[in-house]
Structure formats: structure tokens, C-alpha cells
Design a protein around this motif. Structure first.
Motif, PDB file in Angstrom:
ATOM      1  N   LYS A   3     -22.710  -6.395 -21.224  1.00 34.41           N
ATOM      2  CA  LYS A   3     -21.759  -6.492 -22.327  1.00 34.41           C
ATOM      3  C   LYS A   3     -21.859  -5.366 -23.353  1.00 34.41           C
ATOM      4  N   ASP A   4     -23.012  -4.688 -23.438  1.00 32.08           N
ATOM      5  CA  ASP A   4     -23.169  -3.603 -24.406  1.00 32.08           C
ATOM      6  C   ASP A   4     -22.756  -2.241 -23.851  1.00 32.08           C
ATOM      7  N   THR A   5     -22.211  -2.219 -22.664  1.00 24.86           N
ATOM      8  CA  THR A   5     -21.733  -0.961 -22.085  1.00 24.86           C
ATOM      9  C   THR A   5     -20.623  -0.396 -22.968  1.00 24.86           C
ATOM     10  N   PRO A   6     -20.679   0.888 -23.332  1.00 27.60           N
ATOM     11  CA  PRO A   6     -19.656   1.478 -24.208  1.00 27.60           C
ATOM     12  C   PRO A   6     -18.233   1.279 -23.665  1.00 27.60           C
ATOM     13  N   GLU A   7     -17.302   1.090 -24.591  1.00 30.75           N
ATOM     14  CA  GLU A   7     -15.921   0.815 -24.209  1.00 30.75           C
ATOM     15  C   GLU A   7     -15.306   1.959 -23.399  1.00 30.75           C
ATOM     16  N   ASP A   8     -15.595   3.213 -23.787  1.00 25.62           N
ATOM     17  CA  ASP A   8     -14.974   4.328 -23.077  1.00 25.62           C
ATOM     18  C   ASP A   8     -15.516   4.450 -21.656  1.00 25.62           C
ATOM     19  N   VAL A   9     -16.781   4.126 -21.470  1.00 23.66           N
ATOM     20  CA  VAL A   9     -17.359   4.145 -20.129  1.00 23.66           C
ATOM     21  C   VAL A   9     -16.776   3.004 -19.293  1.00 23.66           C
ATOM     22  N   THR A  10     -16.631   1.841 -19.924  1.00 19.92           N
ATOM     23  CA  THR A  10     -16.036   0.689 -19.243  1.00 19.92           C
ATOM     24  C   THR A  10     -14.616   1.012 -18.790  1.00 19.92           C
ATOM     25  N   MET A  11     -13.852   1.669 -19.671  1.00 20.62           N
ATOM     26  CA  MET A  11     -12.485   2.039 -19.338  1.00 20.62           C
ATOM     27  C   MET A  11     -12.456   3.070 -18.210  1.00 20.62           C
ATOM     28  N   LYS A  12     -13.410   3.985 -18.211  1.00 19.23           N
ATOM     29  CA  LYS A  12     -13.476   4.989 -17.153  1.00 19.23           C
ATOM     30  C   LYS A  12     -13.726   4.319 -15.803  1.00 19.23           C
TER      31      LYS A  12
END
Length: 328
Positions: A264-273
Motif C-alpha cells: 500500500k505504500d508504493t508511490p502513486e506514480d510507480v503504481t500508475m506506471k
């Protein structure tokens, strides 16, 4: 006095220069990190044993992931509890984008509605849902049950005598079995396994009389098994001779959705990538054709649409949970 002032000014200048250097480096470094992600292999954890739909689709995705990113998907298994062992540990893993885990519906919704499985639905950061496989009741080719009515008649004659394998409790397979029992007024003995692979092995090895699986099982073992009925609204194009449950008078549609999550703490931009990468894979015509031939039905739910998708699924499965007696 002048030397002291000069010394303080020099120290201040060094401090400010250092801060500016740090800021200058941190800005581009973060941007570069996201832009170049992934710069190393990504660990893809399947919370089931090998050989099931989650494993099969992950291995299909490997080739295209490497083509897009020049990095590899390293598949590992963490079976147990119908997926709960893996999902309960996900948020304790590194949240750097280099660990992803397969997720399944209805499993991740229904399990927390019962006794505590070690995770909550809302704590799983799903970033993409990519396919669906319709439920199917499957037997071996040498089974005495040639039709669904044969199966139902035998179950009525000797309640509880027919053993049926499936992937865990409170899974799509478990739901399908309970629904047919209710609709047909029969009783079977459902035996949960750690995933579809083990469930199929039990069927092929004669440990059970039938299996609650999916169209994918019939596609991968077409020379050894047959489907009695499929829980889709229309007949599956790979199996035009197999009737739907609805055709046979049983109002059953359903199956399993499969997706992916990150800590859950994975950065949003990395998640979106990550979401974009797997969207690209799902859009590849060659990949789509291969998945279709394996019996999967592809869907595309990217990260920005996951919340709405999950809300709809949550509402639908709450009703199922009440019908199953999981919640009041």
C-alpha cells in the motif's frame, strides 16, 4: 572579530550550497527513478500453487513485460488459505514497485467478511484487473456423468457422496458449488485445494469425481476432461457444444476475476506506471489471441478505474455473502 564573521559566513555558504545541491539532486533523481522504472527485475508473487490460472496468465505476461521494460517478471509462489497467506503479508513487503502480487475476486472480498484472514479488502492496493474466467463444472472424459442432469441425479440419489474439488473456501469455486447445491436442491462434498493446479490434479488423479474450475481448465486439458456446463451468459466460443447453466434452467453466472496489487505504500506514480505496463500487455493482439485460445476472457480495469470497479464488486458479493451465511 572580522575572522569570526568571515568563518560564520563561509560555514553558512557551505551549508546553503549543500542544501541547494541536495535539492537539485533529489528532484531530478526522483523523476529519473520513475522515468526509468523498472530498472531491475520485478518479483511477481502468485498466492496460490503453480499450474492454476494465476500462474498460467503470469507466465504469458512474462514475455511481453520483458519486451516493454527490458526487465523480467520473476514468478514466485506463496500458497495457502485460498490466497490469504500471501495477501496477509503483502503490505509488509518492500513498497518500491519491485514486488507485485496476484489478486482474485471474489476471494479478496469474501474472505475478510468471514473470520479474520489476516488482511482487509481495502488494504490491498490493486492496480489492474486483466481477465475473467467463467465457472465451469468439469469431469474426466471417462466419468459416468455425461450431462449436468446426470450429475444432479446422482447427487440427489446419494447426498454428499459426490466429491468435488475447488480452489479454497470462499472462492469463486466454493460460491459456484453452493449456488448449484441451492438451485438444484442437492448436496455434494466440496474439497478445497491450494489453487486450480492442485484441484485439477485431484480430478485427473481420480481423487474427486468432479471439479469446479473454469473454461481455462477445459482448454488446457481438452483431451482429458469435459465440461458439463459453464456459468457464462453465452456459450463460450471455444466450446460451442457446452450449454450454459442458464440454458439448463439454473440461474448461474459467475467466475473469477484476476488482477494485481502492490504494497500500500508504493508511490502513486510507480503504481500508475505498473498499471500502464500491464495495460499495454493486455492490448497486444498476439497476447490477446493466446489468452483467448487458453479460455480466458480479457478485461481492462486500469488503476484510475479500480476503486469504482471494486465498489461494484463489493456490493454484489455482499449479497452473495449473506446468501452463503458468511455475514448476517
Amino acid at each position: 572579530m572580522r575572522k569570526t564573521t568571515q568563518l560564520k559566513t563561509t560555514r553558512l555558504g557551505v551549508l546553503v550550497a549543500g542544501m541547494l545541491t541536495t535539492l537539485a539532486l533529489s528532484g531530478p533523481a526522483v523523476a529519473e527513478s520513475v522515468e526509468s522504472y523498472p530498472s531491475q527485475n520485478v518479483q511477481y508473487i502468485i498466492p496460490f500453487g503453480p499450474g492454476g490460472e494465476s500462474d498460467i496468465s503470469a507466465r504469458m505476461q512474462q514475455q511481453y513485460f520483458e519486451e516493454i521494460t527490458s526487465q523480467q517478471l520473476i514468478i514466485q509462489y506463496m500458497p495457502g488459505g485460498g490466497g490469504a497467506v500471501g495477501w496477509s503479508q503483502l503490505n509488509g513487503m518492500d513498497a518500491d514497485g519491485y514486488t507485485i502480487m496476484g489478486t482474485n475476486l471474489p476471494h479478496i472480498i469474501l474472505k475478510p467478511m468471514g473470520k479474520d484472514p489476516g488482511f482487509k479488502t481495502q488494504d490491498l492496493k490493486n492496480f489492474f484487473f486483466f481477465h475473467y474466467s467463467p465457472d465451469a463444472l468439469i469431469v474426466r472424459n471417462d466419468s459416468p456423468y455425461k450431462t449436468l442432469e446426470d450429475f444432479i441425479a446422482a447427487a440427489k440419489e446419494a447426498p454428499g457422496s459426490i466429491t468435488v474439488s475447488g480452489s479454497g473456501t470462499q472462492s469463486a469455486n466454493d460460491i459456484a458449488n453452493r449456488r448449484l447445491e441451492s438451485l438444484a436442491d442437492i448436496k455434494t462434498t466440496y474439497i478445497p485445494f491450494k489453487g486450480t493446479g492442485a484441484s485439477v490434479t485431484a480430478l485427473l488423479g481420480g481423487q474427486v469425481a468432479a471439479e469446479w474450475g473454469y473454461t481455462t481448465v477445459a482448454a488446457n486439458h481438452h483431451d482429458k476432461v469435459r465440461m458439463l456446463a459453464v456459468a457464462s451468459e453465452k456459450r463460450h466460443p471455444l466450446f460451442p457444444d457446452v450449454p450454459t447453466f442458464q440454458e439448463l434452467g439454473y440461474d448461474m453466472t459467475g467466475g473469477a476475476y484476476r488482477g494485481m496489487a502492490v504494497p500500500k505504500d508504493t508511490p502513486e506514480d510507480v503504481t500508475m506506471k505498473l498499471s500502464n505496463i500491464f495495460s499495454q500487455i493486455n492490448a497486444n493482439p498476439e497476447f490477446r489471441q493466446k489468452m483467448k485460445e487458453l479460455g480466458f476472457v480479457l478485461i481492462d480495469v486500469p488503476y484510475p478505474e479500480v476503486e469504482e470497479f471494486m465498489a461494484k464488486q463489493q456490493a454484489a458479493y455482499e449479497k452473495v455473502a449473506r446468501d452463503m451465511g458468511i455475514i448476517d
